[in-house]
Design a protein around this motif. Structure first.
Motif, PDB file in Angstrom:
ATOM      1  N   TYR A  42     -11.604 -20.653  11.494  1.00 49.04           N
ATOM      2  CA  TYR A  42     -12.521 -19.521  11.620  1.00 49.04           C
ATOM      3  C   TYR A  42     -11.813 -18.285  11.074  1.00 49.04           C
ATOM      4  O   TYR A  42     -10.654 -18.373  10.651  1.00 49.04           O
ATOM      5  CB  TYR A  42     -12.996 -19.335  13.060  1.00 49.04           C
ATOM      6  N   LEU A  43     -12.505 -17.139  11.058  1.00 51.58           N
ATOM      7  CA  LEU A  43     -11.950 -15.931  10.445  1.00 51.58           C
ATOM      8  C   LEU A  43     -11.882 -14.782  11.448  1.00 51.58           C
ATOM      9  O   LEU A  43     -12.692 -13.850  11.411  1.00 51.58           O
ATOM     10  CB  LEU A  43     -12.789 -15.529   9.223  1.00 51.58           C
ATOM     11  N   PRO A  44     -10.907 -14.824  12.357  1.00 48.67           N
ATOM     12  CA  PRO A  44     -10.759 -13.716  13.302  1.00 48.67           C
ATOM     13  C   PRO A  44     -10.297 -12.455  12.571  1.00 48.67           C
ATOM     14  O   PRO A  44      -9.893 -12.501  11.402  1.00 48.67           O
ATOM     15  CB  PRO A  44      -9.689 -14.218  14.271  1.00 48.67           C
ATOM     16  N   ARG A  45     -10.326 -11.338  13.249  1.00 47.94           N
ATOM     17  CA  ARG A  45      -9.984 -10.051  12.634  1.00 47.94           C
ATOM     18  C   ARG A  45      -8.613 -10.076  11.958  1.00 47.94           C
ATOM     19  O   ARG A  45      -8.455  -9.576  10.857  1.00 47.94           O
ATOM     20  CB  ARG A  45     -10.038  -8.932  13.683  1.00 47.94           C
ATOM     21  N   GLU A  46      -7.610 -10.670  12.615  1.00 46.75           N
ATOM     22  CA  GLU A  46      -6.269 -10.643  12.030  1.00 46.75           C
ATOM     23  C   GLU A  46      -6.202 -11.399  10.697  1.00 46.75           C
ATOM     24  O   GLU A  46      -5.456 -11.013   9.795  1.00 46.75           O
ATOM     25  CB  GLU A  46      -5.196 -11.136  13.001  1.00 46.75           C
ATOM     26  N   VAL A  47      -6.999 -12.443  10.550  1.00 47.44           N
ATOM     27  CA  VAL A  47      -7.048 -13.168   9.273  1.00 47.44           C
ATOM     28  C   VAL A  47      -7.762 -12.304   8.231  1.00 47.44           C
ATOM     29  O   VAL A  47      -7.327 -12.224   7.077  1.00 47.44           O
ATOM     30  CB  VAL A  47      -7.723 -14.541   9.438  1.00 47.44           C
ATOM     31  N   GLN A  48      -8.833 -11.644   8.632  1.00 43.84           N
ATOM     32  CA  GLN A  48      -9.539 -10.752   7.706  1.00 43.84           C
ATOM     33  C   GLN A  48      -8.629  -9.603   7.255  1.00 43.84           C
ATOM     34  O   GLN A  48      -8.638  -9.223   6.079  1.00 43.84           O
ATOM     35  CB  GLN A  48     -10.807 -10.205   8.355  1.00 43.84           C
ATOM     36  N   GLU A  49      -7.839  -9.062   8.178  1.00 42.78           N
ATOM     37  CA  GLU A  49      -6.888  -7.997   7.830  1.00 42.78           C
ATOM     38  C   GLU A  49      -5.858  -8.510   6.827  1.00 42.78           C
ATOM     39  O   GLU A  49      -5.522  -7.827   5.857  1.00 42.78           O
ATOM     40  CB  GLU A  49      -6.168  -7.493   9.081  1.00 42.78           C
ATOM     41  N   PHE A  50      -5.370  -9.706   7.058  1.00 34.16           N
ATOM     42  CA  PHE A  50      -4.375 -10.316   6.181  1.00 34.16           C
ATOM     43  C   PHE A  50      -4.956 -10.504   4.779  1.00 34.16           C
ATOM     44  O   PHE A  50      -4.318 -10.173   3.773  1.00 34.16           O
ATOM     45  CB  PHE A  50      -3.935 -11.663   6.766  1.00 34.16           C
ATOM     46  N   VAL A  51      -6.183 -11.030   4.708  1.00 37.39           N
ATOM     47  CA  VAL A  51      -6.845 -11.232   3.415  1.00 37.39           C
ATOM     48  C   VAL A  51      -7.043  -9.887   2.718  1.00 37.39           C
ATOM     49  O   VAL A  51      -6.759  -9.754   1.519  1.00 37.39           O
ATOM     50  CB  VAL A  51      -8.185 -11.979   3.594  1.00 37.39           C
ATOM     51  N   ALA A  52      -7.521  -8.899   3.449  1.00 39.71           N
ATOM     52  CA  ALA A  52      -7.747  -7.579   2.860  1.00 39.71           C
ATOM     53  C   ALA A  52      -6.460  -7.023   2.270  1.00 39.71           C
ATOM     54  O   ALA A  52      -6.434  -6.539   1.127  1.00 39.71           O
ATOM     55  CB  ALA A  52      -8.315  -6.619   3.909  1.00 39.71           C
ATOM     56  N   GLU A  53      -5.388  -7.113   3.025  1.00 36.94           N
ATOM     57  CA  GLU A  53      -4.098  -6.591   2.558  1.00 36.94           C
ATOM     58  C   GLU A  53      -3.617  -7.333   1.311  1.00 36.94           C
ATOM     59  O   GLU A  53      -3.219  -6.711   0.324  1.00 36.94           O
ATOM     60  CB  GLU A  53      -3.063  -6.716   3.672  1.00 36.94           C
ATOM     61  N   HIS A  54      -3.672  -8.660   1.343  1.00 36.09           N
ATOM     62  CA  HIS A  54      -3.151  -9.458   0.230  1.00 36.09           C
ATOM     63  C   HIS A  54      -4.060  -9.471  -0.998  1.00 36.09           C
ATOM     64  O   HIS A  54      -3.597  -9.756  -2.103  1.00 36.09           O
ATOM     65  CB  HIS A  54      -2.835 -10.878   0.699  1.00 36.09           C
ATOM     66  N   LEU A  59     -10.746  -3.606   4.529  1.00 40.65           N
ATOM     67  CA  LEU A  59     -11.167  -4.512   5.597  1.00 40.65           C
ATOM     68  C   LEU A  59     -12.694  -4.532   5.670  1.00 40.65           C
ATOM     69  O   LEU A  59     -13.292  -5.580   5.911  1.00 40.65           O
ATOM     70  CB  LEU A  59     -10.563  -4.091   6.941  1.00 40.65           C
ATOM     71  N   ALA A  60     -13.330  -3.392   5.416  1.00 38.86           N
ATOM     72  CA  ALA A  60     -14.796  -3.315   5.450  1.00 38.86           C
ATOM     73  C   ALA A  60     -15.418  -4.248   4.415  1.00 38.86           C
ATOM     74  O   ALA A  60     -16.425  -4.903   4.688  1.00 38.86           O
ATOM     75  CB  ALA A  60     -15.259  -1.882   5.214  1.00 38.86           C
ATOM     76  N   GLY A  64     -17.651  -7.381   5.490  1.00 40.64           N
ATOM     77  CA  GLY A  64     -19.021  -7.427   4.980  1.00 40.64           C
ATOM     78  C   GLY A  64     -19.368  -8.783   4.387  1.00 40.64           C
ATOM     79  O   GLY A  64     -20.466  -9.315   4.603  1.00 40.64           O
ATOM     80  N   VAL A  65     -18.433  -9.356   3.647  1.00 41.02           N
ATOM     81  CA  VAL A  65     -18.653 -10.676   3.056  1.00 41.02           C
ATOM     82  C   VAL A  65     -18.701 -11.747   4.150  1.00 41.02           C
ATOM     83  O   VAL A  65     -19.560 -12.626   4.138  1.00 41.02           O
ATOM     84  CB  VAL A  65     -17.579 -10.996   1.995  1.00 41.02           C
ATOM     85  N   VAL A  66     -17.799 -11.663   5.110  1.00 41.77           N
ATOM     86  CA  VAL A  66     -17.765 -12.634   6.209  1.00 41.77           C
ATOM     87  C   VAL A  66     -19.076 -12.596   6.994  1.00 41.77           C
ATOM     88  O   VAL A  66     -19.638 -13.641   7.332  1.00 41.77           O
ATOM     89  CB  VAL A  66     -16.551 -12.382   7.135  1.00 41.77           C
ATOM     90  N   LYS A  67     -19.579 -11.413   7.265  1.00 38.52           N
ATOM     91  CA  LYS A  67     -20.829 -11.276   8.029  1.00 38.52           C
ATOM     92  C   LYS A  67     -22.052 -11.697   7.223  1.00 38.52           C
ATOM     93  O   LYS A  67     -23.014 -12.220   7.780  1.00 38.52           O
ATOM     94  CB  LYS A  67     -21.024  -9.828   8.505  1.00 38.52           C
ATOM     95  N   PHE A  68     -22.018 -11.470   5.912  1.00 42.34           N
ATOM     96  CA  PHE A  68     -23.184 -11.755   5.074  1.00 42.34           C
ATOM     97  C   PHE A  68     -23.431 -13.254   4.919  1.00 42.34           C
ATOM     98  O   PHE A  68     -24.556 -13.717   5.022  1.00 42.34           O
ATOM     99  CB  PHE A  68     -23.020 -11.107   3.696  1.00 42.34           C
TER     100      PHE A  68
END
Length: 161
Positions: A42-54, A59-60, A64-68
């Motif tokens: 699954y994609l918890p916030r910390e994974v989304q933060e990691f993806v955004a950074e890398h 993060l928004a 947005g993509v995860v929610k869509f």
């Protein structure tokens, strides 16, 4: 800066290596999110933060993509995630009854996970297997023309796993 537990969790290293292996990160967010969900479940916030950074994205944008896209989830799934197609063909052929029977036998509602973490239950819009309606997917295995009396046998296939 991501506050992820990168040093403690080798899954973050695997994800970082995957991102680094991409020839061009531009336009690869969905690919990376699919990989991340495959690694973490699954994609918890910390994974989304990691993806955004890398990926050098906000993060928004990632959120947005995860929610869509309904494929992505921010909540943990069971070891054997169960999805019931609720597309038109499946719906008119009794998918609601299938969901009700699964909910009853697993003692969870849609979006829930069994207490032992073995099963989770979700619905999908359409899986493109209308000729097999109604369709139930357990992990990667597709069950077609399912009727409520089939549910006990389907769940029994995973009892010893």
């Amino acid at each position: 800066m991501c506050t992820c537990s990168v040093k403690e969790d080798p899954r973050f290293t695997e994800l970082a290596d995957f991102i680094a292996s991409l020839p061009d990160r531009k336009g690869e967010l969905i690919t990376v999110l699919h990989k991340a969900q495959g690694i973490f479940g699954y994609l918890p916030r910390e994974v989304q933060e990691f993806v955004a950074e890398h990926m050098e994205l906000s993060l928004a944008k990632v959120y947005g993509v995860v929610k869509f896209y309904s494929f992505f989830t921010m909540t943990p799934k069971g070891r054997f995630p169960i999805s019931v197609c609720m597309g038109t063909a499946c719906y008119v052929r009794g998918a609601e009854d299938i969901v009700a029977e699964l909910s009853k036998q697993l003692n969870i509602s849609v979006g829930g996970v069994t207490e032992d973490g073995k099963f989770s239950l979700d619905t999908l819009r359409c899986v493109g297997a209308c000729g097999l309606a109604p369709v139930v997917i357990v992990g990667e295995k597709v069950y077609g023309r399912v009727v409520p009396k089939d549910i006990e046998g389907i769940l029994a296939e995973y009892a010893q796993a």
